[in-house]
Design an enzyme around this catalytic site. Sequence first.
Site, PDB file in Angstrom:
ATOM      1  N   LYS A  95      -2.594  -2.706  -6.000  1.00  0.00           N
ATOM      2  CA  LYS A  95      -4.219  -3.267  -6.172  1.00  0.00           C
ATOM      3  C   LYS A  95      -4.514  -3.222  -7.446  1.00  0.00           C
ATOM      4  O   LYS A  95      -4.488  -2.156  -7.934  1.00  0.00           O
ATOM      5  CB  LYS A  95      -4.986  -2.251  -4.796  1.00  0.00           C
ATOM      6  CG  LYS A  95      -6.149  -3.219  -4.626  1.00  0.00           C
ATOM      7  CD  LYS A  95      -6.926  -2.115  -3.576  1.00  0.00           C
ATOM      8  CE  LYS A  95      -8.134  -2.600  -3.296  1.00  0.00           C
ATOM      9  NZ  LYS A  95      -9.216  -1.661  -2.243  1.00  0.00           N
ATOM     10  N   SER A 171     -11.080  -4.598   1.278  1.00  0.00           N
ATOM     11  CA  SER A 171     -11.159  -4.942  -0.049  1.00  0.00           C
ATOM     12  C   SER A 171      -9.493  -5.087  -0.487  1.00  0.00           C
ATOM     13  O   SER A 171      -9.142  -5.788  -1.555  1.00  0.00           O
ATOM     14  CB  SER A 171     -11.623  -4.171  -1.062  1.00  0.00           C
ATOM     15  OG  SER A 171     -11.427  -3.083  -1.285  1.00  0.00           O
ATOM     16  N   SER A 195     -11.035  -0.089   3.474  1.00  0.00           N
ATOM     17  CA  SER A 195     -10.289  -1.114   2.669  1.00  0.00           C
ATOM     18  C   SER A 195      -8.720  -1.160   2.685  1.00  0.00           C
ATOM     19  O   SER A 195      -8.324  -2.078   2.360  1.00  0.00           O
ATOM     20  CB  SER A 195     -10.749  -0.959   1.281  1.00  0.00           C
ATOM     21  OG  SER A 195     -11.926  -1.713   1.068  1.00  0.00           O
TER      22      SER A 195
END
Length: 531
Positions: A95, A171, A195
């Site tokens: 990420k 996210s 997330s």
Amino acid sequence: MDLCDLSAYQIADLVRTRQVSAVEVLDSCLDRMRKVDGRPGRLSPGEITPEDEEHIHAFISCTEEMARTQAEEVDERVAQGQNPGSLAGVPITVKDIFTVKGASTTAASRILSNYKAPYTATPVQRALDAGAVVLGKVNLDEFTYGSSNESSAFQPAPRNPWDTSRVAGGSSGGSAAAVAVGEGALSLGTDTGGSVRQPASFCGTVGVKPTYGRVSRYGLIAFGSSLDCPGPLARSVTDAALFLQTIAGRDRLDNTAATVPVPNYLAELEKDIKGMRIGLSEEFFRVTFFDAETAELHQEPIPEEIRNAVMAAAGNLAQLGADIVMDVPLPHTKYGIPTYFVISRVEASSNLLRYDGVKYGYRSEGNLDDLRELYRKTRGQAFGEQPKLRMLMGMYLSAAQFEEQYYQKALRARALIRSDFEDIFAPGGDYALDALLTPTTPSTAFPIGGVYGDSVLMQYSDQLTVTANHAGIPGLSIPAGFDGDGLPIGVQLLGPDFSEGKLFRIGRAYERVTEEEEWRQRRPPILEEIS
Ligand code: GLN
């Protein structure tokens, strides 16, 4: 089946025994990426075309050259008779909120769009030390603020592999989408309110939010420092356990990293779950909304299909000898979101103050004589809507005249949420649970544009995940079927501090007992199209 579809566990084994090379696995992943990903997220994307709408867009940057060097090194070590480690040749994505030396780290924000960190985050470094190959940095909501990836400054945003008109979740949406389509066997995400687990659930993958402090936060760009947890996304429980095992543990560079030894998760994984006490709570089968007009809380049941998936999973676990305990009380669950709204905004506003145009990232052009003007312009031009909103709200909620009313109250609510969990997991207590089984999310993946723009509604998709962040306890989300629209449903297992091993064991037992079910054989339609 291509090499990129194999599990991390299988890949590492094949690479170590020289049946395939790390370079071959890398090439297979890159080939998959070229077929399904479409163009990567960019700051000025222009129009989103019909072709864009059919691709996944998990990536912000592909680090192919670095990956090739890493893969060649792994192959060389194997050729010399060495063991490169537990993730030998395993392709992973990261990420884009973790620093990786030599690559850019954007946090999906214009303000860090030109930032290259001079160091690598601890969990990424540990994966590399164990032989992993980093394919690239994947998309997210700006600074991880969101549940759909739509707030990323880098567009096109990731799309759901099961239906590309739907969000991948957030996210860690890029992470979940990438793993679901074989762009890497594993991805490293972060979970502050849900997330990792929410996008894992939306994309039909496994996602882990470890105990707070289980994985070092060094090199993670902070959102809510008391809530943030790096965590694995994978296609199976075994792979998630292997990944967590590799990245967890004490770290001299992060004082909040736990010193509790990391158990051997894999050694326990296949053991049975006879006699384990697994709870169900009505609190997790409804969502609570605050009605601003009447100033009252009102509750709605979650969709029947999701409830049924959880009950079916409970039935499967009972069949394996677990004791299912009904009606477990967790009375403060309904305050999870309001409490999160306050604590996360206060911490976010404090963490965002470091982006001022002086130290790193974007700096506004023009007359720099006035320092305040520099701050104002830099932030005004380079923060998206979410960082601006969260900064303002966090400053307000922690201002001297409101702090007692909001922030201190939220801290007390957080303590009550924690004590709810302590009560149900206490050995010798009334419930003495080993784990709680819940839905991961109150809905399946929503349409792109369906919720975006309504910060409050967006936040409510974390209602069933966020209390684990308040309490600091671990959570594991695993796929548990599909709804009528063909979208994945996830179920969540929560347990006491450092019970990841037990959660993996339960999750793995569930995988085994459902192995033959029809829904387990499904693959994202986009993969059928390219084969
Ligand atoms: N969706 C939540 C938010 O917007 C959680 C994000 C996260 O866990 N990083 O704050």
